[in-house]
Design an enzyme around this catalytic site. Structure first.
Site, short mmCIF file in Angstrom:
data_model
loop_
_atom_site.label_atom_id
_atom_site.label_comp_id
_atom_site.label_asym_id
_atom_site.label_seq_id
_atom_site.Cartn_x
_atom_site.Cartn_y
_atom_site.Cartn_z
CG ASP A 72 -37.15 18.76 -2.37
OD1 ASP A 72 -36.60 19.02 -3.46
OD2 ASP A 72 -37.86 19.57 -1.76
CB CYS A 73 -36.75 15.45 -7.40
SG CYS A 73 -37.57 15.59 -8.96
N GLY A 74 -40.04 14.85 -6.33
CA GLY A 74 -41.10 13.87 -6.43
C GLY A 74 -41.41 13.59 -7.88
CG ASN A 91 -35.66 11.97 -4.10
OD1 ASN A 91 -36.05 12.88 -3.38
ND2 ASN A 91 -36.22 11.68 -5.26
CB THR A 95 -38.80 9.79 -7.03
OG1 THR A 95 -39.53 10.82 -6.43
CG2 THR A 95 -39.07 9.76 -8.52
#
Lengths: 334, 189
Positions: A72-74, A91, A95
């Protein structure tokens, strides 16, 4: 246990994909590294594929067993880590190809902004072409090894024929490559973030919100007690992993404090303790991945996540305090 | 007619206020593009070149050597690893440490990826604004941010080391409460 292939497409505004995920005898686990909570898509993937889901925040599994990783990397880091290891990555945030590992984020391995509606069972033709794609990825690995050995031979060549010439050539080539990389980093990570932050600053300064923020920020960041409180809040073990991703929240709070310093509402001396106060949660979201880079064992990850969260909490407020002590005499009399 | 005029006036005010938000943001942006961007870019070029000239093999040797005591483990190694490899690859140097010390190395290395970032932005360009956000306010006052960057780095040196060391104790505590044993010697593969 019977496994099924699924197809994952990008969501609106997402990037990459479509991915076809086919579990095999050895590669049959879903790893989710999402700060301890479990996104809905994990359940859907478990149901459709028949694979087991593992919370990367609690434990770790060997890379060879991961069929797909969910992040869940913004911001930046986690998006690229798994593609770098040739592991397919989903994701849940939109992103795209960015961050220090941007070069590894390719549509064959990465898809973003995925919700439950983007996941469906794959038909057989797609599953077949997927095994083909797998073979291709494996083909690329020896190529990489070949590349590394090439560098070694280049280094060894220096023995006989004019060491200087080769040396100069190597330095020039190295600098040229370094420049390419640097331009890439600036374009893919620094400038996009600058545009985003500039817009926020514009909205804050140009509208009335700025005055409200100034009222909140000045008492919080303009004296040591407020900063200690800010550092304390950011280091709370149940909050710190949530504040971490991409350091986005810290960067925004930092910019807001910077704006107030620029206006003269906060003394510049407080810049130093503020740098520590906004970042007591440093890396708390990233612990399992960081330990993964160290090739840590699953039980180390289990202990390490809790241990680092505790130590950040113990260490957080003292850091701000020491930084405050060290800030005396900074920009005084200017 | 008068009513019409007032409405128009409100509309114009609203529109110019709206575009004003972007103008204000745009001037900040172009200010950064002409000051921060070229500076960081050239620094990145030099640092990338130095790093690839030194090479990974030397770095690995250095990491093995540093595993021995807390001082090199949580101060020298993470500082050098952050400088040489940047975020996130600085963490990979932890693979030369015994399992028990890996969380502590992580705690320290992650912080070195920020505290040195004021002087050496190549370490963590993606999270540059932890530093830059605050520093841009300081430079707006016409003050030299290097002074701030050096103190940031020095306080970081001391406190990141302490942070790593404290983690040795929290690891001990967590091991005790969960009953998990972690090895204090390096596995020889």
């Amino acid at each position: 246990m019977e496994f099924h292939s699924v197809k994952v497409v990008k969501g609106t505004g997402g990037w990459g994909g479509p991915l076809v995920i086919t579990p095999t005898e050895t590669r049959n686990k879903i790893l989710y590294v999402t700060g301890g909570n479990r996104p809905e898509i994990v359940d859907k993937l478990v149901k459709l594929t028949g694979m087991k889901a593992v919370d990367g925040f609690k434990t770790s599994i060997p890379d060879e067993e991961i069929a797909v990783a969910i992040v869940d990397c913004g911001g930046t880091l986690r998006c690229g880590i798994y593609p770098k290891k040739h592991i397919k990555t989903i994701n849940v945030l939109p992103t795209g190809k960015s961050g220090p590992l941007a070069e590894y984020i390719v549509p064959e391995l990465y898809v973003s902004n995925v919700g439950v509606n983007q996941i469906s069972l794959a038909d057989e033709a797609e599953a077949a072409s997927e095994t083909h794609a797998d073979a291709e990825t494996e083909n690329t690995e020896p190529e990489e090894k070949f590349d590394t050995s090439k560098t070694i031979t280049q280094q060894q060549k220096t023995g006989f024929i004019g060491k200087i010439g080769v040396g100069v050539g190597k330095v020039v080539a190295t600098f040229n490559q370094a420049a390419k990389q640097a331009v890439n980093t600036v374009l893919t990570t620094i400038i996009p973030f600058m545009a985003f932050v500039s817009l926020i600053i514009g909205i804050i300064n140009g509208s009335g919100i700025g005055k409200v923020f100034a009222k909140v920020m000045t008492p919080l960041a303009g004296n040591i007690w407020g900063l200690l409180l800010l550092g304390f809040i950011c280091s709370l073990p149940f909050l710190s992993p949530l504040l971490g991703p991409g350091a986005v929240i810290g960067q925004i709070i930092g910019t807001l404090i910077g704006v107030e310093i620029g206006k003269g509402n906060i003394a510049p001396q407080y810049a130093l303790p503020a740098l520590f106060a906004i970042n007591t949660q440093n890396g708390c979201d990233f612990i399992p991945v960081g330990l993964g880079l160290m090739e840590a064992k699953p039980e180390t990850v289990e202990v390490g996540v809790t241990s680092v969260l505790y130590s950040r909490f113990i260490n957080g407020v003292p850091r701000v305090f020491v930084a405050w002590l060290a800030s005396f005499g900074l920009y005084s009399g200017k | 007619m008068k009513g019409m005029n007032t409405i128009m006036k409100i509309l114009v005010n609203f529109a110019s206020g709206f575009i004003g938000l972007f103008k204000s943001g745009a001037s900040t942006f172009i200010d950064w593009m002409s000051s921060i961007v070229p500076l960081v870019l050239l620094l990145l070029v030099l640092m990338n070149a130095i790093i690839s000239l030194i090479g990974e093999e030397k770095m690995n040797k250095f990491a093995r050597f540093s595993a021995k005591n807390p001082f090199t483990r949580y101060l020298v190694l993470p500082f050098v690893a952050a400088f040489m490899l940047g975020n996130p690859m600085a963490h990979s140097m932890g693979k030369f440490l015994p399992e028990y010390y890996k969380p502590s190395y992580y705690a320290s290395a992650a912080q070195f990826c920020h505290t040195s970032n004021g002087l050496f932005p190549h370490i963590n360009p993606a999270e540059l604004f932890i530093w830059q956000g605050i520093a841009q306010g300081v430079s707006k006052l016409g003050l030299n941010t290097t002074e701030l960057a050096i103190r940031y780095l020095l306080v970081g040196l001391v406190m990141n080391f302490i942070g790593g060391w404290i983690t040795d104790y929290t690891t001990k505590f967590v091991c005790k409460s969960t009953g998990i044993q972690l090895s204090k010697t390096v596995d020889l593969k």
